[in-house]
Motif scaffolding. Sequence first.
Motif, mmCIF file in Angstrom:
data_model
loop_
_atom_site.group_PDB
_atom_site.id
_atom_site.type_symbol
_atom_site.label_atom_id
_atom_site.label_comp_id
_atom_site.label_asym_id
_atom_site.label_seq_id
_atom_site.Cartn_x
_atom_site.Cartn_y
_atom_site.Cartn_z
ATOM 1 N N THR A 2 0.730 -1.091 0.236
ATOM 2 C CA THR A 2 0.056 -0.070 -0.093
ATOM 3 C C THR A 2 0.915 1.243 0.234
ATOM 4 O O THR A 2 2.257 1.350 0.245
ATOM 5 C CB THR A 2 -1.149 0.076 1.298
ATOM 6 O OG1 THR A 2 -0.335 0.364 2.435
ATOM 7 C CG2 THR A 2 -1.692 -1.299 1.545
ATOM 8 N N GLN A 3 0.160 2.565 -0.282
ATOM 9 C CA GLN A 3 1.126 3.756 -0.550
ATOM 10 C C GLN A 3 1.673 4.059 1.036
ATOM 11 O O GLN A 3 2.628 4.465 1.079
ATOM 12 C CB GLN A 3 -0.017 4.805 -0.897
ATOM 13 C CG GLN A 3 0.627 6.170 -1.115
ATOM 14 C CD GLN A 3 1.463 5.987 -2.301
ATOM 15 O OE1 GLN A 3 1.118 5.323 -3.170
ATOM 16 N NE2 GLN A 3 2.656 6.786 -2.081
ATOM 17 N N SER A 4 0.938 3.785 2.116
ATOM 18 C CA SER A 4 1.366 3.996 3.400
ATOM 19 C C SER A 4 2.791 3.162 3.600
ATOM 20 O O SER A 4 3.563 3.869 4.639
ATOM 21 C CB SER A 4 0.381 3.775 4.546
ATOM 22 O OG SER A 4 0.064 2.670 4.520
ATOM 23 N N VAL A 5 2.687 2.034 3.484
ATOM 24 C CA VAL A 5 3.965 1.249 3.381
ATOM 25 C C VAL A 5 4.969 1.591 2.709
ATOM 26 O O VAL A 5 6.217 1.652 3.339
ATOM 27 C CB VAL A 5 3.359 -0.412 3.348
ATOM 28 C CG1 VAL A 5 4.733 -1.040 3.424
ATOM 29 C CG2 VAL A 5 2.343 -0.780 4.260
ATOM 30 N N SER A 7 5.657 4.644 1.826
ATOM 31 C CA SER A 7 6.252 5.654 2.261
ATOM 32 C C SER A 7 6.988 5.586 3.506
ATOM 33 O O SER A 7 7.923 6.142 3.827
ATOM 34 C CB SER A 7 5.110 6.743 2.790
ATOM 35 O OG SER A 7 3.844 6.706 1.894
ATOM 36 N N PHE A 8 6.462 4.703 4.221
ATOM 37 C CA PHE A 8 7.293 4.249 5.538
ATOM 38 C C PHE A 8 8.719 3.677 5.353
ATOM 39 O O PHE A 8 9.601 4.029 5.846
ATOM 40 C CB PHE A 8 6.220 3.434 6.364
ATOM 41 C CG PHE A 8 7.108 2.882 7.700
ATOM 42 C CD1 PHE A 8 7.465 3.704 8.778
ATOM 43 C CD2 PHE A 8 7.828 1.447 7.507
ATOM 44 C CE1 PHE A 8 7.878 3.232 9.844
ATOM 45 C CE2 PHE A 8 8.483 0.960 8.737
ATOM 46 C CZ PHE A 8 8.482 1.847 9.906
#
Length: 51
Positions: A2-5, A7-8
Motif C-alpha cells: 500500500t501507499q502508506s507502507v 512511504s514508511f
Amino acid sequence: MTQSVISFVVGLAIVLAVAFVFARRYMRAHPAESMAQWLDAHHMGWMHHKH
C-alpha cells in the motif's frame, strides 16, 4: 504494497542514510574513538549511574 507502507519504507531508508552520513562524518573527525565508546559516553551513561 500500500501507499502508506511504501512511504514508511522510503522514510526509514532516508533516516538510515542520514544517520550513516553523520556517523561517517563523526568517525572521520574522531578516528581514535570507537563508536561503542561514543555511544557509551553520550547515550548510555544513564545505564551506568550508581545511586
